[in-house]
Design an enzyme around this catalytic site. Structure first.
Site, PDB file in Angstrom:
ATOM      1  N   ASN A  17      26.286  10.732   9.932  1.00 27.45           N
ATOM      2  CA  ASN A  17      26.291  11.960  10.747  1.00 27.45           C
ATOM      3  C   ASN A  17      27.710  12.365  11.117  1.00 27.45           C
ATOM      4  O   ASN A  17      28.049  13.546  11.077  1.00 27.45           O
ATOM      5  CB  ASN A  17      25.454  11.770  12.014  1.00 27.45           C
ATOM      6  CG  ASN A  17      23.977  11.967  11.754  1.00 27.45           C
ATOM      7  OD1 ASN A  17      23.506  13.092  11.593  1.00 27.45           O
ATOM      8  ND2 ASN A  17      23.242  10.861  11.687  1.00 27.45           N
ATOM      9  N   LEU A  85      25.524   3.410  20.414  1.00 26.89           N
ATOM     10  CA  LEU A  85      24.452   2.579  20.962  1.00 26.89           C
ATOM     11  C   LEU A  85      24.592   2.172  22.429  1.00 26.89           C
ATOM     12  O   LEU A  85      23.688   1.557  22.974  1.00 26.89           O
ATOM     13  CB  LEU A  85      24.277   1.322  20.095  1.00 26.89           C
ATOM     14  CG  LEU A  85      24.001   1.627  18.627  1.00 26.89           C
ATOM     15  CD1 LEU A  85      23.733   0.347  17.855  1.00 26.89           C
ATOM     16  CD2 LEU A  85      22.843   2.598  18.461  1.00 26.89           C
ATOM     17  N   ILE A  88      26.257   5.743  28.288  1.00 27.41           N
ATOM     18  CA  ILE A  88      27.546   6.347  28.653  1.00 27.41           C
ATOM     19  C   ILE A  88      27.773   6.150  30.154  1.00 27.41           C
ATOM     20  O   ILE A  88      26.925   6.544  30.969  1.00 27.41           O
ATOM     21  CB  ILE A  88      27.559   7.861  28.318  1.00 27.41           C
ATOM     22  CG1 ILE A  88      27.212   8.088  26.840  1.00 27.41           C
ATOM     23  CG2 ILE A  88      28.909   8.483  28.668  1.00 27.41           C
ATOM     24  CD1 ILE A  88      28.158   7.441  25.862  1.00 27.41           C
ATOM     25  N   HIS A 104      18.950  11.657  18.574  1.00 27.29           N
ATOM     26  CA  HIS A 104      18.027  10.520  18.620  1.00 27.29           C
ATOM     27  C   HIS A 104      17.031  10.653  17.472  1.00 27.29           C
ATOM     28  O   HIS A 104      16.495  11.732  17.250  1.00 27.29           O
ATOM     29  CB  HIS A 104      17.297  10.494  19.969  1.00 27.29           C
ATOM     30  CG  HIS A 104      16.467   9.266  20.138  1.00 27.29           C
ATOM     31  ND1 HIS A 104      17.017   8.051  20.481  1.00 27.29           N
ATOM     32  CD2 HIS A 104      15.141   9.051  19.947  1.00 27.29           C
ATOM     33  CE1 HIS A 104      16.057   7.139  20.516  1.00 27.29           C
ATOM     34  NE2 HIS A 104      14.910   7.725  20.195  1.00 27.29           N
ATOM     35  N   ASP A 145      18.463   8.756  26.826  1.00 23.88           N
ATOM     36  CA  ASP A 145      17.545   9.684  26.153  1.00 23.88           C
ATOM     37  C   ASP A 145      16.748  10.591  27.088  1.00 23.88           C
ATOM     38  O   ASP A 145      15.621  10.983  26.775  1.00 23.88           O
ATOM     39  CB  ASP A 145      16.555   8.894  25.259  1.00 23.88           C
ATOM     40  CG  ASP A 145      17.288   8.024  24.258  1.00 23.88           C
ATOM     41  OD1 ASP A 145      18.363   8.427  23.795  1.00 23.88           O
ATOM     42  OD2 ASP A 145      16.773   6.932  23.946  1.00 23.88           O
TER      43      ASP A 145
HETATM   44  C1  GAR Z   1      20.952   8.144  13.283  1.00 25.59           C
HETATM   45  O1  GAR Z   1      19.679   8.171  12.698  1.00 25.59           O
HETATM   46  C2  GAR Z   1      20.876   8.465  14.764  1.00 25.59           C
HETATM   47  O2  GAR Z   1      19.849   9.357  15.095  1.00 25.59           O
HETATM   48  C3  GAR Z   1      20.603   7.119  15.340  1.00 25.59           C
HETATM   49  O3  GAR Z   1      21.415   6.234  14.621  1.00 25.59           O
HETATM   50  C4  GAR Z   1      21.515   6.720  13.276  1.00 25.59           C
HETATM   51  C5  GAR Z   1      22.982   6.685  12.861  1.00 25.59           C
HETATM   52  O4  GAR Z   1      23.120   6.973  11.503  1.00 25.59           O
HETATM   53  N1  GAR Z   1      20.894   7.099  16.763  1.00 25.59           N
HETATM   54  C6  GAR Z   1      20.215   6.345  17.623  1.00 25.59           C
HETATM   55  O5  GAR Z   1      19.331   5.605  17.279  1.00 25.59           O
HETATM   56  C7  GAR Z   1      20.646   6.504  19.081  1.00 25.59           C
HETATM   57  N2  GAR Z   1      19.670   5.916  19.970  1.00 25.59           N
HETATM   58  P1  GAR Z   1      24.557   7.251  10.906  1.00 25.59           P
HETATM   59  O6  GAR Z   1      25.470   6.132  11.372  1.00 25.59           O
HETATM   60  O7  GAR Z   1      24.366   7.235   9.427  1.00 25.59           O
HETATM   61  O8  GAR Z   1      25.032   8.592  11.401  1.00 25.59           O
END
Ligand code: GAR
Length: 190
Positions: A17, A85, A88, A104, A145
């Site tokens: 992302n 993770l 904040i 999320h 969240d």
């Molecule tokens: C994503 O799917 C995001 O939504 C999730 O971690 C992944 C990171 O993927 N976030 C959470 O679970 C937050 N609670 P990436 O490192 O490939 O961007």
């Protein structure tokens, strides 16, 4: 928007992302990604940052919780959480009111809260027999969240889908929507 709006991305993992957001705003005079920060020394997002020529650094929990952490965010207007993770801390939320955006990988308020990240979320969704899941993009407040929802979109969960299958569908949705939602939110609030 008269001056460029600067973003810092916080990420703990692979950073697909983060990379997608950097590429989306590349060459845009209004919004740019200035920094990628990670709480994990060996997160793949740091290699992506190097390749993308975005300054990056890492920090530990003590540094994150200290008031001086804000110095890392000098000139930053918005913080984007892209697979980050940790909760904040209050001092950062107070310095960036309504200026921290998280993604999320589920349809909040379901499957949110502490410990709910990445594949843990997808496993829980599949184990519960859900027929659909999706993504939630929301503002960040002091609870995991729970901030105001800016966007949700859905995908189907087919019988036999593994957590990896679902993660792939969710990543597609995230890559399609997250940069645009960030852009629209900033344009209407800045
Ligand atoms: C994503 O799917 C995001 O939504 C999730 O971690 C992944 C990171 O993927 N976030 C959470 O679970 C937050 N609670 P990436 O490192 O490939 O961007």
């Amino acid at each position: 928007m008269n001056k460029t709006v600067n973003l810092a991305i916080l990420a703990s993992g692979s950073g697909s992302n983060a990379e997608n957001i950097v590429r989306y705003f590349e060459g845009d005079p209004r919004i740019m990604v200035n920094a990628i920060l990670s709480n994990k020394q060996n997160a793949f997002v740091l290699e992506r940052a190097k390749k993308l020529n975005i300054p990056s650094s890492t920090f530990n929990k003590d540094e994150f919780n200290e008031a001086s952490f804000i110095k890392k965010l000098e000139n930053i207007d918005y913080i984007i959480l892209a697979g980050f993770l940790w909760l904040i801390p209050k001092h950062i939320i107070n310095s960036f009111p309504n200026r921290i955006i998280n993604i999320h990988p589920a349809l909040l308020p379901k499957y949110g809260g502490k410990g709910m990240y990445g594949d843990n979320v997808h496993k829980a969704v599949i184990e519960a027999g859900e027929k659909e899941s999706g993504i939630t993009i929301h503002l960040v407040n002091e609870e995991y969240d729970k901030g105001k929802v800016l966007h949700q979109s859905k995908c189907s969960v087919e019988s036999g889908d593994t957590p990896e299958d679902l993660a792939k569908k969710i990543h597609e949705l995230e890559h399609r929507h997250f940069p645009r939602v960030i852009e629209e939110y900033i344009q209407s609030h800045h």
